[in-house]
Design a protein around this motif. Structure first.
Motif, PDB file in Angstrom:
ATOM      1  N   VAL A   1       9.463  13.637   3.061  1.00 48.45           N
ATOM      2  CA  VAL A   1      10.147  13.868   2.410  1.00 48.45           C
ATOM      3  C   VAL A   1      10.401  14.495   0.826  1.00 48.45           C
ATOM      4  N   GLY A   2       9.799  14.875   0.249  1.00 44.21           N
ATOM      5  CA  GLY A   2       9.533  15.123  -1.522  1.00 44.21           C
ATOM      6  C   GLY A   2       8.044  14.866  -1.493  1.00 44.21           C
ATOM      7  N   ALA A   3       7.849  15.706  -2.343  1.00 44.06           N
ATOM      8  CA  ALA A   3       5.766  15.932  -2.994  1.00 44.06           C
ATOM      9  C   ALA A   3       6.515  15.733  -3.852  1.00 44.06           C
ATOM     10  N   GLY A   4       7.129  14.553  -5.051  1.00 41.98           N
ATOM     11  CA  GLY A   4       7.188  13.496  -6.397  1.00 41.98           C
ATOM     12  C   GLY A   4       5.996  12.553  -5.852  1.00 41.98           C
ATOM     13  N   LEU A   5       6.304  11.751  -7.261  1.00 47.44           N
ATOM     14  CA  LEU A   5       5.234  10.821  -7.422  1.00 47.44           C
ATOM     15  C   LEU A   5       5.181  10.002  -6.267  1.00 47.44           C
ATOM     16  N   SER A   6       6.565   9.590  -5.929  1.00 48.16           N
ATOM     17  CA  SER A   6       6.498   8.276  -4.777  1.00 48.16           C
ATOM     18  C   SER A   6       6.318   9.133  -3.313  1.00 48.16           C
ATOM     19  N   GLY A   7       6.831  10.190  -3.391  1.00 46.55           N
ATOM     20  CA  GLY A   7       5.792  10.756  -1.712  1.00 46.55           C
ATOM     21  C   GLY A   7       4.338  11.089  -2.129  1.00 46.55           C
ATOM     22  N   LEU A   8       3.673  11.468  -3.107  1.00 43.86           N
ATOM     23  CA  LEU A   8       2.429  11.819  -2.909  1.00 43.86           C
ATOM     24  C   LEU A   8       1.480   9.751  -2.589  1.00 43.86           C
ATOM     25  N   ARG A   9       2.138   9.054  -3.848  1.00 42.43           N
ATOM     26  CA  ARG A   9       1.269   8.101  -3.793  1.00 42.43           C
ATOM     27  C   ARG A   9       1.828   6.892  -1.724  1.00 42.43           C
ATOM     28  N   CYS A  10       3.436   7.269  -1.174  1.00 39.54           N
ATOM     29  CA  CYS A  10       3.288   7.024  -0.356  1.00 39.54           C
ATOM     30  C   CYS A  10       2.427   7.709   1.075  1.00 39.54           C
ATOM     31  N   ALA A  11       2.295   8.774   1.271  1.00 38.28           N
ATOM     32  CA  ALA A  11       0.996   9.444   1.977  1.00 38.28           C
ATOM     33  C   ALA A  11       0.203   9.167   1.415  1.00 38.28           C
ATOM     34  N   GLU A  12      -1.087   8.981   0.394  1.00 34.20           N
ATOM     35  CA  GLU A  12      -2.207   9.093  -0.012  1.00 34.20           C
ATOM     36  C   GLU A  12      -2.154   7.495   1.136  1.00 34.20           C
TER      37      GLU A  12
END
Length: 922
Positions: free
Chosen positions: A419-430
């Motif tokens: 939930v959330g597409a900020g820096l932390s969310g994008l890095r986690c998803a990657e």
């Protein structure tokens, strides 16, 4: 090349007194060293014979290592003769029980001790086994480490000695000696180092030591490692030897990446083999895939230990980077495109003998990638209601056995929602995507990036979110910027200050006071480490600053309540932009928890564009934009439960089901939406969310036709009342207007102002723009002032507010058109629901246990499959973009391990259900 070592050895007669070693040689402490002692350090890999050479030189029986482990676990001193020479035995570079960083730290600690006693290293003997039939990568790193430790100027005080000649003295050994001198050691020998054979005798040992004693040595001669770490107080991994260690660890991380990629390819091949077979796969094929998955976890654990090894050096300022997991370079080396790695979990499912779940529905508008569909792992219920007959809430046709089998076995595939597409969310998803998870990203905004975004309102693109990153070499955002060829601009470090009447303060005085303020503001961190919980909750960093400024000025002959003291206290307000509120609000009890990025700050000119480019790696994720999460419901009380249901609202209500959910929303959003979690969050977690504050930093960008403050043919007018103090000097990149009393109509609170000159940016990002950073009550006043006004009205209000300040810059003239702003942009995080009505987290006065609060959020609720990430949960640099990025890494590791721990069990249970279904259909 050997230049007849035998004849040289014969010519090297020992100095008087060295022909006979001391009668006894016992290890001693540094404090027992006599004045002007000569210290000769022995270095080399474990088993090279360091302790053996010392035992021969001192004629003392010392413990020797004959197995695989090193015999020397600590640094020890051994006197060679009375009143003079001492041999220093060190831990081997490849010690079995210590890492290279541990060994370096131990050696640096030894250097500090001898420096305090007035001693320095006089020479180094490096030992290498001639029996090694090749020079391996680790051996080359040892040579590089030696070069980094010594530095070129110290090479005349180095002897490179080969050992084990008694075991192997033949033409092949002589060839190896020639190769060492002519290739691997050539640079050191050309710089003055001497190569010798150590033949295992007392006479040979004394001869080698004698070479070093003959070298002239002045007081300033010392190896680089002693000068860098002790005299210049350089962080460990900033030293020459430290850089070698860092590169070695980075190479090992890349090797692990390549190994994992190889395993994934093997799994993919097995998956294809199983999928193409109409028969149930043989049990041994399943065992192969399980073993491959276990090997992947083993490699993952090794990589994580290495990363922790690097991150663990932050406490002493040695290191501040987490090497990015899944570095793109490793993918390129193996020929695997980022974001297209084989899915180990799907391989396990294919092994069980069922097809993948078909794509059923088109993703809503805003999904990254054209024509992408939402796969069954996060299937959307069109009605917003789950099938009551479905055991897991998803919809499928019970009469279709293949779909049923696919649905059951999908339990083995980790379905993770970020939930959330900020820096932390994008890095986690990657990271999760790269390691075989199916990932859905749900973002409330119509774009990715969160609080990282750009605006074109000034007539050109400019990042209006986070702009600064740590200037240290190991900040992961620095690495990302370099990888993307993004612009990184260091500031010139000068500061221009205007007093309360609007008059410029002398440049030298401003610089010295600014430096003093920075030094004082850093002190509370040490004060906190020494006093901890004994500091009252109500004490602020400003309280400490007032106390220390009085002490410093009194010690310099000043007096209390002096103008200097008032000036210092006003300049201390410059720290406020780091926390988003007045320094009077920053907690002394928890000083330094946030924004502890070492190094000079660097301006990241295109962070948003870089993040968007990096998001292309997420093309295998399902990304839902403009989707507000309104409910997160855990189905069950423990990890054997079905999962977590996430409900969203955009144009219509939608419901998703996942195995794990990672909340990367800002801390302010969590404060406002605690009731969205069902069952309710635990009391401790609620207390942690409430215990962390939200800062109020806003940015105002003001564009001009030209940078008039730098002077040009259009600004040299007789109307300018302010001239630079030194027209030949570089204009300061940072300007502060202290507690202005000259603008009561527009600035009733006499709020200090500060601005940055963006013309200092690297072309083409250099623009005639001033960036004002406002905080606390001032930022609240401004955002409320311009809220719900038209653009012309807003620009007029902002110009009236800031004109009293930029009009005091050099060459300003009201009659000159280039001195009039052309455009404005102001952020408004305080009225942004998705930002949590604030900029970023801060630890403010009144916080009771902020350390535990952050740790509680870092742990999350794994038993409910609920995790938290963001700059407020960062393992390092809380409250920063770097911290947000690192938090995404950390939570991804935890989620991946949790999924893996239940993956095999879920697959086995699903297989049992399939067999039952097969029997029922039969």
């Amino acid at each position: 090349m050997r230049a007849s070592l035998e004849s040289e050895r014969a010519m090297d007669s020992p100095l008087p007194g060295l022909d006979r070693p001391a009668a006894s040689s016992t290890s001693m402490r540094v404090e027992e060293l006599p004045p002007r002692a000569v210290l000769i350090v022995l270095m080399g890999p474990s088993g090279a014979g360091k302790t053996f050479l010392i035992s021969k030189a001192t004629e003392k029986n010392l413990q020797l290592g004959h197995g695989l482990e090193s015999a020397t676990s600590e640094i020890s001193l051994h006197p060679l003769r009375e009143g003079g020479v001492f041999l220093v035995d060190t831990t081997g570079f490849d010690d079995t029980n210590k890492t290279d960083i541990d060994i370096l730290e131990g050696f640096i600690s030894f250097l500090h001790r001898i420096d305090r006693s007035g001693h320095r290293i006089s020479g180094i003997i490096y030992l290498h086994r001639i029996t090694d039939n090749r020079v391996s990568g680790s051996t080359r790193r040892n040579f590089q480490m030696l070069m980094g430790l010594c530095g070129k100027h110290f090479l005349p005080h180095v002897v490179l000695a080969t050992t084990m000649w008694r075991q192997l003295d033949d033409p092949e050994s002589n060839r190896r000696q020639d190769e060492l001198e002519g290739s691997h050691w050539k640079e050191m020998i050309d710089g003055g180092a001497v190569a010798r054979k150590y033949e295992g005798t007392t006479q040979s040992a004394i001869g080698i030591i004698d070479i070093l004693l003959r070298q002239p040595l002045n007081y300033d001669t010392m190896p680089d490692i002693q000068r860098e770490s002790v005299r210049e107080k350089m962080p460990l991994l900033e030293t020459g030897a430290g850089r070698v260690v860092y590169e070695g660890i980075k190479q090992r991380l890349q090797q692990y990446d390549r190994s994992v990629e190889k395993i994934k390819k093997e799994c993919k091949e097995l998956e294809r083999e199983v999928s193409s077979s109409s028969e149930y796969p043989k049990p041994e094929r399943g065992e192969e895939i399980r073993e491959l998955m276990k090997e992947q976890m083993r490699l993952w654990d090794q990589r994580e230990r290495l990363e922790r090894l690097l991150q663990g050096r932050v406490a002493d300022g040695s290191f501040t980077q987490s090497v990015p997991i899944g570095d793109s370079s490793s993918s390129q080396e193996t020929g695997t495109a980022p974001g297209h790695e084989p899915n180990l979990w799907k391989a396990e499912s294919a092994l069980r003998g069922q097809p993948e779940i078909p794509n059923e529905q088109s993703a809503p508008a805003g999904v990254l990638g054209s024509g992408e569909t939402s796969s069954g792992f996060a299937r959307l219920c069109p009605s917003g209601k789950a099938d009551p007959d479905s055991p897991s809430g998803n919809i499928y046709d019970r009469s279709d056995l293949s779909t049923h089998r696919g649905h059951l076995l999908a339990k083995a595939v980790p379905r993770v929602c970020v939930v959330g597409a900020g820096l932390s969310g994008l890095r986690c998803a990657e990271i999760l995507l790269r390691n075989g998870c199916d990932v859905t990203i749900i973002e409330a905004r119509s774009r990715i990036g969160g609080r990282v975004y750009e605006s074109t309102e000034l007539g050109y693109s400019i990042d209006v979110g986070p702009n600064w990153v740590s200037g240290c070499r190991y900040d992961p955002l620095i690495d990302i910027a370099k990888e993307a060829n993004a612009m990184l601009q260091p500031w010139n470090g000068k500061c221009n200050i205007f007093d309360i009447s609007g008059d410029p303060i002398d440049e030298q005085k401003a610089t010295s006071f600014t430096k003093l303020v920075r030094n004082i503001v850093e002190e509370p961190i040490e004060f906190r480490s020494q006093n901890g919980a004994g500091i009252p909750e109500s004490d602020s960093v400003y309280d400490y600053f007032v106390h220390r400024s009085k002490e410093i000025l009194l010690s310099d002959g000043g007096s209390p309540e002096s103008q200097q003291e008032q000036l210092l206290q006003r300049i201390s307000q410059m720290w406020c932009t780091y926390i988003g509120d007045p320094i009077e609000r920053q907690s002394l009890r928890f000083a330094g928890m946030e924004h502890r990025c070492s190094g000079e700050k660097t301006f990241f000119t295109n962070m948003y564009g870089t993040i968007c480019d990096r998001a292309k790696k997420l093309q295998d994720a399902h990304v839902y934009l403009s989707s507000r999460v309104v409910e997160i419901r855990t189905l069950g009380a423990d990890r054997t439960s079905v999962g977590v249901v996430v409900k969203t609202e955009d144009k219509k209500e939608q419901t998703f089901e996942f195995d794990e959910v990672v909340m990367t929303t800002p801390i302010g959003w969590l404060k406002q939406n605690k009731n969205s979690f069902l069952p309710p969050l635990t009391p401790r977690l609620v207390e942690a969310i409430d215990g962390i504050s939200v800062g109020r930093l806003e940015k105002v960008f003001i564009a001009f036709p030209e940078a008039f403050w730098k002077g040009s043919q259009n600004t040299e007018t007789p109307f300018s009342p302010h001239r630079p103090q030194n027209t030949n000097s570089e204009f300061p990149g940072h300007t502060i207007w202290l507690s202005p009393t000259y603008a009561p109509d527009v600035n009733p609170g006499q709020w200090s102002q500060e601005a940055y000159d963006l013309t200092d940016s690297v072309s083409p990002n250099s623009q005639p723009t001033l960036l004002f950073c406002v905080y606390g009550d001032c930022s609240a006043h401004l955002t409320n002032l311009v809220r719900e006004t038209s653009r012309p009205q807003r620009n007029d209000l902002l110009e009236k507010f800031f004109r009293p300040y930029f009009s005091r810059l050099p060459y300003y003239s009201y009659n000159n058109p280039v001195c009039h702003p052309t455009a404005f942009h102001i952020t408004d995080w305080q009225h942004d629901e998705f930002a949590g009505y604030g900029s970023y987290c801060s630890i403010q006065v009144g916080a009771r246990d902020a350390t535990r609060d952050v740790e509680t959020l870092q742990i999350g609720l794994p038993e409910r499959r609920l995790w938290f990430a963001g700059e407020h949960t960062a393992p390092l640099h809380i409250g920063t973009a770097t911290g947000a990025y690192l938090s995404g890494e950390e939570v991804a590791k935890k989620v991946f391990k949790a999924c893996h721990g239940r993956g095999e069990k879920a697959a086995e249970e699903a297989l049992k259900e399939i067999k039952i279904a097969d029997r029922d259909v039969g």
